[in-house]
Design an enzyme around this catalytic site. Sequence first.
Site, short mmCIF file in Angstrom:
data_model
loop_
_atom_site.label_atom_id
_atom_site.label_comp_id
_atom_site.label_asym_id
_atom_site.label_seq_id
_atom_site.Cartn_x
_atom_site.Cartn_y
_atom_site.Cartn_z
N LYS A 197 -14.91 -3.84 -3.54
CA LYS A 197 -14.47 -4.98 -4.36
C LYS A 197 -14.02 -6.12 -3.47
O LYS A 197 -13.00 -6.02 -2.79
CB LYS A 197 -13.30 -4.58 -5.27
CG LYS A 197 -13.03 -5.68 -6.30
CD LYS A 197 -11.70 -5.56 -7.00
CE LYS A 197 -10.59 -6.23 -6.23
NZ LYS A 197 -10.76 -7.70 -6.06
N GLY A 250 -5.21 -6.12 2.91
CA GLY A 250 -4.53 -7.12 2.08
C GLY A 250 -3.04 -7.11 2.32
O GLY A 250 -2.59 -6.76 3.42
N SER A 251 -2.28 -7.46 1.28
CA SER A 251 -0.84 -7.59 1.44
C SER A 251 -0.16 -6.22 1.54
O SER A 251 -0.65 -5.24 0.98
CB SER A 251 -0.26 -8.35 0.25
OG SER A 251 -0.51 -7.64 -0.95
N THR A 252 0.96 -6.20 2.22
CA THR A 252 1.74 -4.96 2.34
C THR A 252 2.20 -4.50 0.95
O THR A 252 2.21 -3.30 0.65
CB THR A 252 2.93 -5.18 3.29
OG1 THR A 252 2.38 -5.43 4.60
CG2 THR A 252 3.85 -3.98 3.37
N GLU A 253 2.53 -5.48 0.11
CA GLU A 253 2.99 -5.17 -1.25
C GLU A 253 1.92 -4.37 -2.01
O GLU A 253 2.21 -3.30 -2.59
CB GLU A 253 3.25 -6.52 -1.93
CG GLU A 253 3.73 -6.49 -3.32
CD GLU A 253 3.58 -7.88 -3.97
OE1 GLU A 253 3.23 -8.86 -3.27
OE2 GLU A 253 3.79 -7.95 -5.18
N GLY A 255 -0.65 -2.84 -0.64
CA GLY A 255 -0.91 -1.62 0.13
C GLY A 255 -0.04 -0.47 -0.36
O GLY A 255 -0.49 0.68 -0.49
N GLU A 272 -4.85 -1.76 6.02
CA GLU A 272 -4.68 -2.78 7.06
C GLU A 272 -3.95 -3.94 6.38
O GLU A 272 -4.52 -4.60 5.51
CB GLU A 272 -6.06 -3.18 7.59
CG GLU A 272 -6.00 -3.79 8.96
CD GLU A 272 -5.93 -5.29 8.88
OE1 GLU A 272 -4.80 -5.82 8.82
OE2 GLU A 272 -6.99 -5.91 8.87
N CYS A 306 -4.20 -11.93 9.42
CA CYS A 306 -3.15 -10.92 9.42
C CYS A 306 -2.49 -10.78 10.79
O CYS A 306 -1.32 -10.45 10.88
CB CYS A 306 -3.71 -9.58 8.96
SG CYS A 306 -5.24 -9.16 9.78
N GLU A 403 5.55 -12.96 6.08
CA GLU A 403 4.22 -13.49 6.38
C GLU A 403 4.00 -14.76 5.56
O GLU A 403 4.07 -14.72 4.33
CB GLU A 403 3.17 -12.43 6.03
CG GLU A 403 1.80 -12.78 6.50
CD GLU A 403 0.82 -11.61 6.35
OE1 GLU A 403 0.75 -11.03 5.25
OE2 GLU A 403 0.14 -11.29 7.32
#
Length: 499
Positions: A197, A250-253, A255, A272, A306, A403
Amino acid sequence: MVAVASSIERAAAGIKSSAVLDFLRKPKQLLIDGKWVPAKSGKTFQTFNPANEEVLALAAEGDRADVDEAVKAARRALEGKWSSIGPHQRAGYLLRMADLIEKHVDELATLESLNNGMAISLANRMTNGAASTFRYYAGWATKIYGETNPSDPSMFNYTLREPVGVCGQIIPWNGPISMFSWKIAPALACGNVSVIKPAEQTPLTALRLGELLLEAGIPEGVVNIITGYGETAGAAIAEHPGIDKVAFTGSTEVGKLILRASTGNLKRVSLELGGKSPNIVFADANMDECLPTSLSGFTTLSGQVCCAGTRVFVQRDFHDEFVERLTTRAAQAKAGDPLDPQTTIGPLVSKEQFERVRGYLDIGKKEGAEPKLGGDVRKGKGYFVDPTIFTHVRNDMRIAREEIFGPVASVIPFKDENDAVLQGNDTTYGLAAAVWTNDVRRAHQVARALKAGTVWVNCYNNIDPISPFGGYKQSGIGRELGKQSIDLYTQVKSVYLKL
Ligand code: NAI
Ligand code: MG
């Protein structure tokens, strides 16, 4: 439809390539089981050119039902034709894909730049990099070995390295072609199948790459492409019981959401995520190299990278001079038309990112940091932001901890090696770091002490598919690229045979 058609012409104004225009004018569909199909719901969503805010195309809004269909197709391919295709042939597909990407590099890079806003010179480099990644993993397809183990004399024990199976791959908008290659090339080299996706902001190049995969002869169902939103299509991939592994960038959130969703069927997970990378400059560094590279370290792709070097630590005695010199250079690096070959900084990808960066610039000023350069976003059409350099930043301010994903650097002084490492590591992230010095001993010692998945010495942002990439701490789980991706996309079986 008429309104969209005229918007495409406005969104792609100035583009002469008939290949690009023809692709933009075609309806965009999902790739499921080797066929292009609309979303089951019939819904579409708009995707934009961030340089002029015009609608560039409508993409199919895939959701749970489409993901389900794609997973079934992928499973059929995995257990059917694909499993009988040997490593030489898999290598052949990947090599053909690399050739096709190179053949269409101008078209792909232009589409990438139109949809993401990245400077065309960078889009060209990243597209060529994707071809290299396919070629690199083509080499691996025939070099995935098991072992024979020195078991008891009455036993013959060996291991097989087998594909993980159906892989759900969710990629971001900041390097769509590049991210597609990091996910698809190793997965296929190892004999897996994929439901991928792309991000809702940048669905276009993945669809063009899907066409090229079919042209390369990849059998139906091996790669399925679902365009759609994260909360719907993405979440459906993360939760799907028919998916064996999920790979996310993508974002840590998000993830963390993916990791949580994976517990239903204990998917293998690789993540990642974000970063707040320290770029550490000692006074003995070669400034002719350090200054331009430190600048591109936080401005490449408008800082939407990133591993961007957004915390620039500079040895105290040299701090003021460095800031002056960096600012002089950065003042010349204005954001401009991404399709101009001279441009180094394009617009941010979306209104959302533009507002987010604007918000952080305000937060920085409220926190007491001083914008030595910039400090605000551009007015007018397009999501353009010129570089900002903040001084008087403390490492505990939000602009130094979170970030930002814009061309924004915080310059922070340090006393000595120890202090540089302490401050550099004082972050929840650990994706990348850099050290600039001419002292060999110091270079290696600081490289060892930094808690980051990649450390650059006297360079920045270098990425080669031969070398692993990924994060310490909350920057991720697992390593992509290099032979490490082979570990991510295979599982080991031990076979005992009684003699
Ligand atoms: P995001 O993490 O929401 O989006 C990345 C991908 O995840 C997209 O394909 C999206 O559709 C998908 N996604 C979103 N929510 C999901 C969910 N609940 N389940 C499954 N998939 C989901 O990132 P976003 O919102 O575009 O950007 C926000 C911030 O994230 C950026 O400002 C940046 O700080 C960071 N980011 C970091 C990236 C990196 O390369 N590490 C890439 C993109 C964003
Ligand atoms: Mg998001």
